[in-house]
Design a protein around this motif. Sequence first.
Motif, PDB file in Angstrom:
ATOM      1  N   ILE A   5       0.872  -1.167   0.000  1.00 25.95           N
ATOM      2  CA  ILE A   5       0.000   0.000   0.000  1.00 25.95           C
ATOM      3  C   ILE A   5       0.913   1.222   0.000  1.00 25.95           C
ATOM      4  N   VAL A   6       0.806   2.023  -1.037  1.00 26.29           N
ATOM      5  CA  VAL A   6       1.629   3.222  -1.202  1.00 26.29           C
ATOM      6  C   VAL A   6       0.720   4.424  -0.959  1.00 26.29           C
ATOM      7  N   GLU A   7       1.042   5.208   0.058  1.00 29.24           N
ATOM      8  CA  GLU A   7       0.213   6.356   0.411  1.00 29.24           C
ATOM      9  C   GLU A   7       1.063   7.622   0.452  1.00 29.24           C
ATOM     10  N   ILE A   8       0.405   8.755   0.323  1.00 33.53           N
ATOM     11  CA  ILE A   8       1.095  10.032   0.361  1.00 33.53           C
ATOM     12  C   ILE A   8       1.473  10.341   1.810  1.00 33.53           C
ATOM     13  N   GLU A   9       2.739  10.606   2.038  1.00 35.69           N
ATOM     14  CA  GLU A   9       3.200  11.036   3.359  1.00 35.69           C
ATOM     15  C   GLU A   9       3.243  12.564   3.425  1.00 35.69           C
ATOM     16  N   LYS A  10       3.790  13.168   2.353  1.00 35.12           N
ATOM     17  CA  LYS A  10       3.956  14.626   2.349  1.00 35.12           C
ATOM     18  C   LYS A  10       4.154  15.109   0.918  1.00 35.12           C
ATOM     19  N   ILE A  11       3.672  16.293   0.645  1.00 37.23           N
ATOM     20  CA  ILE A  11       3.891  16.938  -0.651  1.00 37.23           C
ATOM     21  C   ILE A  11       4.630  18.244  -0.398  1.00 37.23           C
ATOM     22  N   LYS A  12       5.786  18.385  -1.062  1.00 32.74           N
ATOM     23  CA  LYS A  12       6.564  19.629  -0.981  1.00 32.74           C
ATOM     24  C   LYS A  12       6.426  20.349  -2.316  1.00 32.74           C
ATOM     25  N   GLY A  13       5.819  21.501  -2.298  1.00 31.09           N
ATOM     26  CA  GLY A  13       5.605  22.231  -3.542  1.00 31.09           C
ATOM     27  C   GLY A  13       4.245  21.909  -4.124  1.00 31.09           C
ATOM     28  N   ASN A  14       4.162  21.958  -5.456  1.00 33.34           N
ATOM     29  CA  ASN A  14       2.893  21.776  -6.159  1.00 33.34           C
ATOM     30  C   ASN A  14       2.951  20.535  -7.040  1.00 33.34           C
ATOM     31  N   CYS A  15       2.321  19.472  -6.620  1.00 30.81           N
ATOM     32  CA  CYS A  15       2.245  18.259  -7.442  1.00 30.81           C
ATOM     33  C   CYS A  15       1.005  18.348  -8.316  1.00 30.81           C
ATOM     34  N   VAL A  16       1.164  18.132  -9.614  1.00 30.22           N
ATOM     35  CA  VAL A  16       0.027  18.231 -10.525  1.00 30.22           C
ATOM     36  C   VAL A  16      -0.834  16.965 -10.522  1.00 30.22           C
ATOM     37  N   VAL A  17      -0.364  15.885  -9.888  1.00 31.63           N
ATOM     38  CA  VAL A  17      -1.116  14.630  -9.853  1.00 31.63           C
ATOM     39  C   VAL A  17      -1.747  14.385  -8.488  1.00 31.63           C
ATOM     40  N   PHE A  18      -0.931  14.392  -7.451  1.00 31.49           N
ATOM     41  CA  PHE A  18      -1.413  14.030  -6.121  1.00 31.49           C
ATOM     42  C   PHE A  18      -1.768  15.256  -5.294  1.00 31.49           C
ATOM     43  N   LYS A  19      -2.798  15.126  -4.487  1.00 31.45           N
ATOM     44  CA  LYS A  19      -3.235  16.216  -3.606  1.00 31.45           C
ATOM     45  C   LYS A  19      -3.024  15.881  -2.127  1.00 31.45           C
ATOM     46  N   GLY A  20      -2.863  14.589  -1.775  1.00 32.51           N
ATOM     47  CA  GLY A  20      -2.523  14.277  -0.395  1.00 32.51           C
ATOM     48  C   GLY A  20      -3.169  13.076   0.241  1.00 32.51           C
ATOM     49  N   ASN A  21      -4.254  12.567  -0.282  1.00 31.80           N
ATOM     50  CA  ASN A  21      -4.882  11.413   0.370  1.00 31.80           C
ATOM     51  C   ASN A  21      -5.048  10.214  -0.565  1.00 31.80           C
ATOM     52  N   GLU A  22      -4.311  10.206  -1.661  1.00 28.85           N
ATOM     53  CA  GLU A  22      -4.426   9.114  -2.623  1.00 28.85           C
ATOM     54  C   GLU A  22      -3.555   7.926  -2.226  1.00 28.85           C
ATOM     55  N   ARG A  23      -3.839   6.790  -2.864  1.00 28.26           N
ATOM     56  CA  ARG A  23      -3.011   5.612  -2.639  1.00 28.26           C
ATOM     57  C   ARG A  23      -2.893   4.791  -3.912  1.00 28.26           C
ATOM     58  N   ILE A  24      -1.843   3.987  -3.929  1.00 28.86           N
ATOM     59  CA  ILE A  24      -1.593   3.019  -5.004  1.00 28.86           C
ATOM     60  C   ILE A  24      -1.513   1.663  -4.327  1.00 28.86           C
ATOM     61  N   VAL A  25      -2.207   0.678  -4.877  1.00 28.52           N
ATOM     62  CA  VAL A  25      -2.196  -0.668  -4.311  1.00 28.52           C
ATOM     63  C   VAL A  25      -1.525  -1.598  -5.309  1.00 28.52           C
ATOM     64  N   ILE A  26      -0.489  -2.285  -4.837  1.00 27.98           N
ATOM     65  CA  ILE A  26       0.237  -3.251  -5.658  1.00 27.98           C
ATOM     66  C   ILE A  26       0.057  -4.622  -5.029  1.00 27.98           C
ATOM     67  N   GLU A  27      -0.380  -5.578  -5.837  1.00 26.58           N
ATOM     68  CA  GLU A  27      -0.552  -6.954  -5.354  1.00 26.58           C
ATOM     69  C   GLU A  27       0.216  -7.873  -6.291  1.00 26.58           C
TER      70      GLU A  27
END
Length: 98
Positions: A5-27
């Motif tokens: 489970i890959v989750e956002i820990e912190k964003i420094k600056g302006n990310c054009v994709v992630f805003k802060g509460n998204e996740r990626i799931v790899i199985e």
Amino acid sequence: MTRLIVEIEKIKGNCVVFKGNERIVIEGAEIKLEETDKICIHALQSILHYAVALREGVDPRKLGLAKEGDVAYVQCLDPGEPYTSGGTVVFRIRRVDK
């Protein structure tokens, strides 16, 4: 089967994709698209570089991805200001056994 489970820990600056509460799931070898909020091709390089080792149970501390515990931390490759108009995202990766 083992999942990452890959989750956002912190964003420094302006990310054009992630805003802060998204996740990626790899199985296994698959990114579970139905459980994944967003994918950024710039971030994938950092994440996938360690995915197999983490999935197989390698201690994140041995990989230099954590000071303590069993959660790994990696960041995307965008350096952000003053070099780009983007930002750097720090990801928290944890292993979950199903």
